[in-house]
Scaffold this motif. Structure first.
Motif, mmCIF file in Angstrom:
data_model
loop_
_atom_site.group_PDB
_atom_site.id
_atom_site.type_symbol
_atom_site.label_atom_id
_atom_site.label_comp_id
_atom_site.label_asym_id
_atom_site.label_seq_id
_atom_site.Cartn_x
_atom_site.Cartn_y
_atom_site.Cartn_z
ATOM 1 N N ALA A 177 1.050 -0.621 0.207
ATOM 2 C CA ALA A 177 0.234 0.104 -0.709
ATOM 3 C C ALA A 177 1.200 1.525 0.055
ATOM 4 O O ALA A 177 1.585 1.572 0.600
ATOM 5 N N VAL A 178 0.191 2.278 -0.291
ATOM 6 C CA VAL A 178 1.264 3.851 -0.925
ATOM 7 C C VAL A 178 0.576 4.333 -0.389
ATOM 8 O O VAL A 178 -0.274 4.464 -0.351
ATOM 9 N N THR A 231 -6.675 12.731 -6.256
ATOM 10 C CA THR A 231 -7.092 11.618 -6.944
ATOM 11 C C THR A 231 -7.069 10.305 -6.266
ATOM 12 O O THR A 231 -7.754 9.666 -6.753
ATOM 13 N N LEU A 232 -6.746 10.629 -5.388
ATOM 14 C CA LEU A 232 -6.133 9.559 -4.150
ATOM 15 C C LEU A 232 -7.881 9.125 -3.637
ATOM 16 O O LEU A 232 -8.755 8.122 -3.729
ATOM 17 N N LEU A 247 -12.295 2.248 -5.932
ATOM 18 C CA LEU A 247 -10.864 1.667 -7.211
ATOM 19 C C LEU A 247 -10.345 1.288 -5.379
ATOM 20 O O LEU A 247 -9.345 0.339 -6.194
ATOM 21 N N VAL A 248 -9.576 2.428 -4.963
ATOM 22 C CA VAL A 248 -8.815 1.795 -3.605
ATOM 23 C C VAL A 248 -9.276 1.899 -2.115
ATOM 24 O O VAL A 248 -10.287 2.660 -2.890
ATOM 25 N N LEU A 296 -5.438 -0.498 -4.182
ATOM 26 C CA LEU A 296 -6.432 -1.060 -4.916
ATOM 27 C C LEU A 296 -7.232 -2.023 -4.191
ATOM 28 O O LEU A 296 -6.449 -3.309 -4.192
ATOM 29 N N CYS A 297 -8.533 -1.859 -4.547
ATOM 30 C CA CYS A 297 -9.138 -3.031 -3.795
ATOM 31 C C CYS A 297 -9.054 -4.590 -5.202
ATOM 32 O O CYS A 297 -9.218 -4.045 -6.357
ATOM 33 N N GLU A 298 -9.609 -5.057 -4.679
ATOM 34 C CA GLU A 298 -9.578 -6.458 -5.475
ATOM 35 C C GLU A 298 -10.590 -6.233 -6.451
ATOM 36 O O GLU A 298 -11.740 -5.641 -6.218
#
Lengths: 118, 118
Positions: free
Chosen positions: A15-16, A36-37, A45-46, A60-62
């Motif tokens: 994770a970032v 953006t995040l 999406l995340v 990111l989500c699976e």
DNA sequence: TAAAGAATGCAATGCAGTTGCATGCAAACA
DNA sequence: TGTTTGCATGCAACTGCATTGCATTCTTTA
């Protein structure tokens, strides 16, 4: 820009944080990356991870990850390399709660040493 | 001062943040309360809880609570009253980890509605 | 009583997250 | 094609919480 960020996220194992992003895109503005995040998070999406380090991480989500209570995985923070990983295979088991407690979210953070650092 | 803080903590049902303490002891300095909590934490009197609200909460350790992995309980944050409770009876179950991951700490935060608010 | 050590209080700093406002780009529309 | 509208970007600034430095006060002890 969002495409670049998405591309970057796809390449990550861990994770970032916002700082990570900023370091990777030093030409872009911190605020833009932040928004953006946030946008990605809104759109599903995340998902964000508060791993207790003080800075929120994003991953990111699976596929089909609703990030809902019934689909929660464990996050692991390595104290050596300071990375936070999603462990989608480690599901959070049912927890017995006292009467009349209703759960909407669960967050389980494990800390220790990851496979790469042990 | 530390005795006063300890006394206050003993009376609490929920975990307290530094702000809570400050509100309760408006005559005392924020920094003093902060350092008091830190001292208590060092000595093993209280444990800190990062419940994801942005402010760290503190709660008294139970008798014999080593705050170690083998003695971990669940924390519950109520989205209505914004209180964070220790649930010492809800133990964190064993979680299956990938190979070579070593756990040192576990933190499990549940969010939802507590008994008083439902 | 004097000296040493710890606790307190004030000020200031650092960091992460967040918001307001102005600018620029790009698509939609007349 | 020119205009308008909406969204993305960037700069600046602000907020809240955690933290540290330094001076002062209190307490303990020799």
């Amino acid at each position: 820009m969002r495409l670049l960020v998405l591309d970057f996220l796809l390449k990550q194992q861990a994770a970032v944080s916002l700082n990570d992003l900023e370091a990777a895109f030093h030409r872009a503005d911190r605020i833009t990356l932040y928004r953006t995040l946030k946008t990605f998070e809104e759109k599903g999406l995340v998902h964000s991870i508060a791993d207790g380090t003080g800075s929120v991480k994003y991953a990111l989500c699976e596929e089909g990850c609703a990030c809902a209570p019934e689909d929660l995985h464990v996050h692991f923070h390595c104290n050596i390399c300071n990375e936070t990983y999603c462990l989608p295979k480690s599901r959070i088991p049912e927890i017995a709660l006292p009467e009349n407690f209703k759960t909407e979210e669960i967050s389980l953070i494990m800390k220790g040493t990851c496979a790469s650092c042990s």
